[in-house]
Design a protein around this motif. Structure first.
Motif, PDB file in Angstrom:
ATOM      1  N   LEU A  75      30.808  29.492  30.634  1.00 54.00           N
ATOM      2  CA  LEU A  75      31.171  28.270  31.350  1.00 54.00           C
ATOM      3  C   LEU A  75      32.106  28.778  32.672  1.00 54.00           C
ATOM      4  CD1 LEU A  75      30.772  25.441  32.626  1.00 54.00           C
ATOM      5  CD2 LEU A  75      32.511  24.635  31.031  1.00 54.00           C
ATOM      6  N   ASP A  76      33.194  29.601  31.971  1.00 55.72           N
ATOM      7  CA  ASP A  76      34.028  30.009  32.920  1.00 55.72           C
ATOM      8  C   ASP A  76      33.690  31.020  33.883  1.00 55.72           C
ATOM      9  OD1 ASP A  76      35.994  28.473  31.719  1.00 55.72           O
ATOM     10  OD2 ASP A  76      37.061  30.096  30.552  1.00 55.72           O
ATOM     11  N   SER A  77      32.965  31.946  33.414  1.00 55.27           N
ATOM     12  CA  SER A  77      32.282  32.867  34.274  1.00 55.27           C
ATOM     13  C   SER A  77      31.413  32.444  35.354  1.00 55.27           C
ATOM     14  CB  SER A  77      31.338  34.128  33.752  1.00 55.27           C
ATOM     15  OG  SER A  77      32.384  34.695  32.627  1.00 55.27           O
ATOM     16  N   LEU A  78      30.514  31.446  35.055  1.00 55.38           N
ATOM     17  CA  LEU A  78      29.370  30.888  35.943  1.00 55.38           C
ATOM     18  C   LEU A  78      30.469  29.724  36.980  1.00 55.38           C
ATOM     19  CD1 LEU A  78      26.833  29.344  33.427  1.00 55.38           C
ATOM     20  CD2 LEU A  78      26.583  31.428  35.206  1.00 55.38           C
ATOM     21  N   SER A  79      31.506  29.510  36.717  1.00 57.51           N
ATOM     22  CA  SER A  79      32.239  28.765  37.381  1.00 57.51           C
ATOM     23  C   SER A  79      33.271  29.457  38.555  1.00 57.51           C
ATOM     24  CB  SER A  79      32.993  27.753  36.600  1.00 57.51           C
ATOM     25  OG  SER A  79      32.096  26.844  35.902  1.00 57.51           O
ATOM     26  N   ASP A  80      33.479  30.915  38.257  1.00 55.13           N
ATOM     27  CA  ASP A  80      34.418  31.745  39.161  1.00 55.13           C
ATOM     28  C   ASP A  80      33.762  32.518  39.877  1.00 55.13           C
ATOM     29  OD1 ASP A  80      36.616  33.169  39.666  1.00 55.13           O
ATOM     30  OD2 ASP A  80      37.126  33.684  37.627  1.00 55.13           O
ATOM     31  N   PRO A  81      33.691  32.350  41.094  1.00 55.65           N
ATOM     32  CA  PRO A  81      33.132  33.246  41.987  1.00 55.65           C
ATOM     33  C   PRO A  81      33.558  34.771  42.099  1.00 55.65           C
ATOM     34  CG  PRO A  81      33.196  31.210  43.307  1.00 55.65           C
ATOM     35  CD  PRO A  81      34.203  31.111  41.682  1.00 55.65           C
ATOM     36  N   SER A  82      34.961  34.667  41.679  1.00 54.34           N
ATOM     37  CA  SER A  82      35.699  35.851  41.955  1.00 54.34           C
ATOM     38  C   SER A  82      35.012  36.996  40.586  1.00 54.34           C
ATOM     39  CB  SER A  82      37.383  35.752  41.248  1.00 54.34           C
ATOM     40  OG  SER A  82      37.515  35.667  39.851  1.00 54.34           O
ATOM     41  N   VAL A  83      34.350  36.648  39.762  1.00 57.56           N
ATOM     42  CA  VAL A  83      33.674  37.547  38.759  1.00 57.56           C
ATOM     43  C   VAL A  83      32.181  37.761  38.940  1.00 57.56           C
ATOM     44  CG1 VAL A  83      35.223  37.064  36.881  1.00 57.56           C
ATOM     45  CG2 VAL A  83      33.158  35.691  36.959  1.00 57.56           C
ATOM     46  N   TRP A  84      31.761  37.058  40.011  1.00 54.09           N
ATOM     47  CA  TRP A  84      30.238  37.272  40.314  1.00 54.09           C
ATOM     48  C   TRP A  84      30.175  38.687  41.300  1.00 54.09           C
ATOM     49  CZ3 TRP A  84      29.280  31.788  42.952  1.00 54.09           C
ATOM     50  CH2 TRP A  84      29.582  30.938  42.106  1.00 54.09           C
ATOM     51  N   PRO A  85      28.834  38.723  41.397  1.00 56.62           N
ATOM     52  CA  PRO A  85      28.416  39.824  42.480  1.00 56.62           C
ATOM     53  C   PRO A  85      29.038  39.686  43.641  1.00 56.62           C
ATOM     54  CG  PRO A  85      26.593  39.658  41.242  1.00 56.62           C
ATOM     55  CD  PRO A  85      27.603  38.304  40.786  1.00 56.62           C
ATOM     56  N   SER A  86      29.756  40.794  44.410  1.00 61.02           N
ATOM     57  CA  SER A  86      30.303  40.490  45.829  1.00 61.02           C
ATOM     58  C   SER A  86      29.593  39.627  46.670  1.00 61.02           C
ATOM     59  CB  SER A  86      30.889  41.935  46.372  1.00 61.02           C
ATOM     60  OG  SER A  86      29.789  42.553  46.608  1.00 61.02           O
ATOM     61  N   GLU A  87      28.411  39.823  46.914  1.00 56.30           N
ATOM     62  CA  GLU A  87      27.802  39.054  48.118  1.00 56.30           C
ATOM     63  C   GLU A  87      27.937  37.316  47.633  1.00 56.30           C
ATOM     64  OE1 GLU A  87      23.949  40.329  48.745  1.00 56.30           O
ATOM     65  OE2 GLU A  87      24.386  41.813  49.939  1.00 56.30           O
ATOM     66  N   ALA A  88      27.528  37.338  46.211  1.00 55.16           N
ATOM     67  CA  ALA A  88      27.479  35.964  45.744  1.00 55.16           C
ATOM     68  C   ALA A  88      28.901  35.440  45.833  1.00 55.16           C
ATOM     69  CB  ALA A  88      27.330  35.981  44.266  1.00 55.16           C
ATOM     70  N   SER A  89      29.897  35.993  45.753  1.00 55.99           N
ATOM     71  CA  SER A  89      31.125  35.294  45.839  1.00 55.99           C
ATOM     72  C   SER A  89      31.349  34.890  47.430  1.00 55.99           C
ATOM     73  CB  SER A  89      32.337  36.140  45.207  1.00 55.99           C
ATOM     74  OG  SER A  89      32.511  37.386  46.268  1.00 55.99           O
ATOM     75  N   GLU A  90      30.926  35.543  48.177  1.00 53.00           N
ATOM     76  CA  GLU A  90      30.767  35.000  49.547  1.00 53.00           C
ATOM     77  C   GLU A  90      29.990  34.224  50.060  1.00 53.00           C
ATOM     78  OE1 GLU A  90      30.206  38.967  51.418  1.00 53.00           O
ATOM     79  OE2 GLU A  90      31.943  40.006  50.472  1.00 53.00           O
ATOM     80  N   ARG A  91      28.721  34.143  49.767  1.00 52.47           N
ATOM     81  CA  ARG A  91      27.591  33.356  49.931  1.00 52.47           C
ATOM     82  C   ARG A  91      27.156  32.347  49.053  1.00 52.47           C
ATOM     83  NH1 ARG A  91      23.300  38.014  51.137  1.00 52.47           N
ATOM     84  NH2 ARG A  91      22.184  36.352  50.442  1.00 52.47           N
ATOM     85  N   GLY A  92      27.626  32.312  47.814  1.00 50.08           N
ATOM     86  CA  GLY A  92      27.226  31.270  46.852  1.00 50.08           C
ATOM     87  C   GLY A  92      26.153  31.933  45.829  1.00 50.08           C
ATOM     88  N   LEU A  93      25.994  31.300  44.898  1.00 54.10           N
ATOM     89  CA  LEU A  93      25.009  32.088  43.722  1.00 54.10           C
ATOM     90  C   LEU A  93      23.642  31.085  43.465  1.00 54.10           C
ATOM     91  CD1 LEU A  93      24.351  34.464  41.715  1.00 54.10           C
ATOM     92  CD2 LEU A  93      25.924  33.372  40.362  1.00 54.10           C
TER      93      LEU A  93
END
Length: 106
Positions: free
Chosen positions: A46-64
């Motif tokens: 849940l924490d990882s899915l909710s935290d854009p800072s751990v997503w792939p870089s493009e996703a943290s910028e554009r959404g996932l």
């Protein structure tokens, strides 16, 4: 970040061959390129899915947009685990981070 799904970074979470929680967590870690310290438990999911800072870089910028494929055999084999996973997907999608989880039907 955008609310438009077509602008989001699409990541496929392939659950083909997943038969238990451990394999599910490994699949999520691979798909999202999560750090080694990812806890591989429901709270960490849940924490990882909710935290854009751990997503792939493009996703943290554009959404996932997380597209889950191959999930039906796992859901049938482990319905209780799948219920908890779905709850985590739903709760993370309802948080402020721009995340949408889609279950592929094919």
């Amino acid at each position: 970040m955008t609310d438009n799904l077509t602008d989001r970074r699409v990541v496929t979470l392939d659950l083909t061959g997943v038969t238990d929680k451990s394999a599910l967590m490994d699949a999520v870690a691979r798909a999202l390129h999560l750090p080694d310290w990812f806890g591989r438990n429901w709270d960490a999911l849940l924490d990882s899915l909710s935290d854009p800072s751990v997503w792939p870089s493009e996703a943290s910028e554009r959404g996932l947009l997380l597209v889950v494929t191959g999930w039906e055999p796992y859901a049938q084999a482990r319905p209780e685990e799948w219920r908890v996973a779905r709850e985590a997907f739903t709760e993370a999608s309802e948080r402020p981070a721009p995340l949408t989880v889609a279950l592929a039907l094919v």
